[in-house]
Design a protein around this motif. Sequence first.
Motif, PDB file in Angstrom:
ATOM      1  N   LEU A 134       6.073   9.844   0.477  1.00 27.75           N
ATOM      2  CA  LEU A 134       5.244   8.656   0.318  1.00 27.75           C
ATOM      3  C   LEU A 134       5.281   7.825   1.590  1.00 27.75           C
ATOM      4  O   LEU A 134       6.287   7.805   2.307  1.00 27.75           O
ATOM      5  N   ASP A 179       0.469  11.700  -2.687  1.00 27.41           N
ATOM      6  CA  ASP A 179      -0.286  12.848  -3.185  1.00 27.41           C
ATOM      7  C   ASP A 179      -0.814  12.486  -4.571  1.00 27.41           C
ATOM      8  O   ASP A 179      -0.080  11.969  -5.414  1.00 27.41           O
ATOM      9  N   SER A 180      -2.079  12.756  -4.819  1.00 26.80           N
ATOM     10  CA  SER A 180      -2.726  12.320  -6.054  1.00 26.80           C
ATOM     11  C   SER A 180      -1.998  12.720  -7.338  1.00 26.80           C
ATOM     12  O   SER A 180      -1.965  11.928  -8.281  1.00 26.80           O
ATOM     13  N   GLU A 195      -8.699  16.205   2.589  1.00 24.80           N
ATOM     14  CA  GLU A 195      -8.592  16.376   1.137  1.00 24.80           C
ATOM     15  C   GLU A 195      -8.785  17.844   0.784  1.00 24.80           C
ATOM     16  O   GLU A 195      -9.656  18.516   1.310  1.00 24.80           O
ATOM     17  N   ASP A 223      -4.807  16.628  -2.395  1.00 20.22           N
ATOM     18  CA  ASP A 223      -5.551  15.411  -2.132  1.00 20.22           C
ATOM     19  C   ASP A 223      -4.631  14.206  -2.254  1.00 20.22           C
ATOM     20  O   ASP A 223      -3.602  14.256  -2.912  1.00 20.22           O
ATOM     21  N   LYS A 224      -5.000  13.135  -1.578  1.00 20.29           N
ATOM     22  CA  LYS A 224      -4.145  11.947  -1.528  1.00 20.29           C
ATOM     23  C   LYS A 224      -4.889  10.744  -2.092  1.00 20.29           C
ATOM     24  O   LYS A 224      -6.106  10.720  -2.141  1.00 20.29           O
ATOM     25  N   SER A 225      -4.098   9.754  -2.486  1.00 22.11           N
ATOM     26  CA  SER A 225      -4.636   8.497  -2.982  1.00 22.11           C
ATOM     27  C   SER A 225      -3.867   7.352  -2.336  1.00 22.11           C
ATOM     28  O   SER A 225      -2.730   7.514  -1.896  1.00 22.11           O
ATOM     29  N   LEU A 226      -4.519   6.199  -2.296  1.00 22.68           N
ATOM     30  CA  LEU A 226      -3.883   4.986  -1.811  1.00 22.68           C
ATOM     31  C   LEU A 226      -3.774   4.026  -2.990  1.00 22.68           C
ATOM     32  O   LEU A 226      -4.782   3.696  -3.627  1.00 22.68           O
ATOM     33  N   LEU A 258       0.618   5.381   0.157  1.00 19.09           N
ATOM     34  CA  LEU A 258      -0.129   6.627   0.315  1.00 19.09           C
ATOM     35  C   LEU A 258       0.666   7.719  -0.383  1.00 19.09           C
ATOM     36  O   LEU A 258       1.847   7.929  -0.078  1.00 19.09           O
ATOM     37  N   GLY A 287      -6.973  12.150   7.104  1.00 14.14           N
ATOM     38  CA  GLY A 287      -6.124  11.288   7.904  1.00 14.14           C
ATOM     39  C   GLY A 287      -5.395  12.081   8.968  1.00 14.14           C
ATOM     40  O   GLY A 287      -5.602  13.292   9.121  1.00 14.14           O
ATOM     41  N   VAL A 345      -8.355   9.073  -0.926  1.00 13.68           N
ATOM     42  CA  VAL A 345      -8.249   9.189   0.529  1.00 13.68           C
ATOM     43  C   VAL A 345      -8.702  10.600   0.882  1.00 13.68           C
ATOM     44  O   VAL A 345      -8.171  11.577   0.355  1.00 13.68           O
ATOM     45  N   GLU A 397       0.862  -1.186   0.000  1.00 13.07           N
ATOM     46  CA  GLU A 397       0.000   0.000   0.000  1.00 13.07           C
ATOM     47  C   GLU A 397       0.895   1.231   0.000  1.00 13.07           C
ATOM     48  O   GLU A 397       1.842   1.310   0.789  1.00 13.07           O
TER      49      GLU A 397
END
Length: 102
Positions: free
Chosen positions: A87, A15-16, A51, A58-61, A13, A42, A39, A11
Amino acid sequence: MIETVIRKRIEILVDSPLVRRVTDAIDKAQITGWTVLPVTSGSGRDGRWREERVMGTDKSLVLTISSVEKAEVLVDTLAPMLTSHGLLLTMWDVEVIRGERF
């Protein structure tokens, strides 16, 4: 009983805006698949966050499962970005059915 095999679940995490760099690294490691999840909030060492599409934070997983060997290639590829781009990468053993798919 159905036979299972051990693979690595990874996994990341991120930044988009950097998702494409991560998925390109997954592809380069010849890992056959990945999933990107949004995501929305958090909390971490620097406190809470939410977000923020306006600011572009914004972030993504990014999730993937692979063999140990391919996981090592991916981690080596992403290692410089862990610090420079903040990351968060976690990896652990999972049991999967149809291990040849990973």
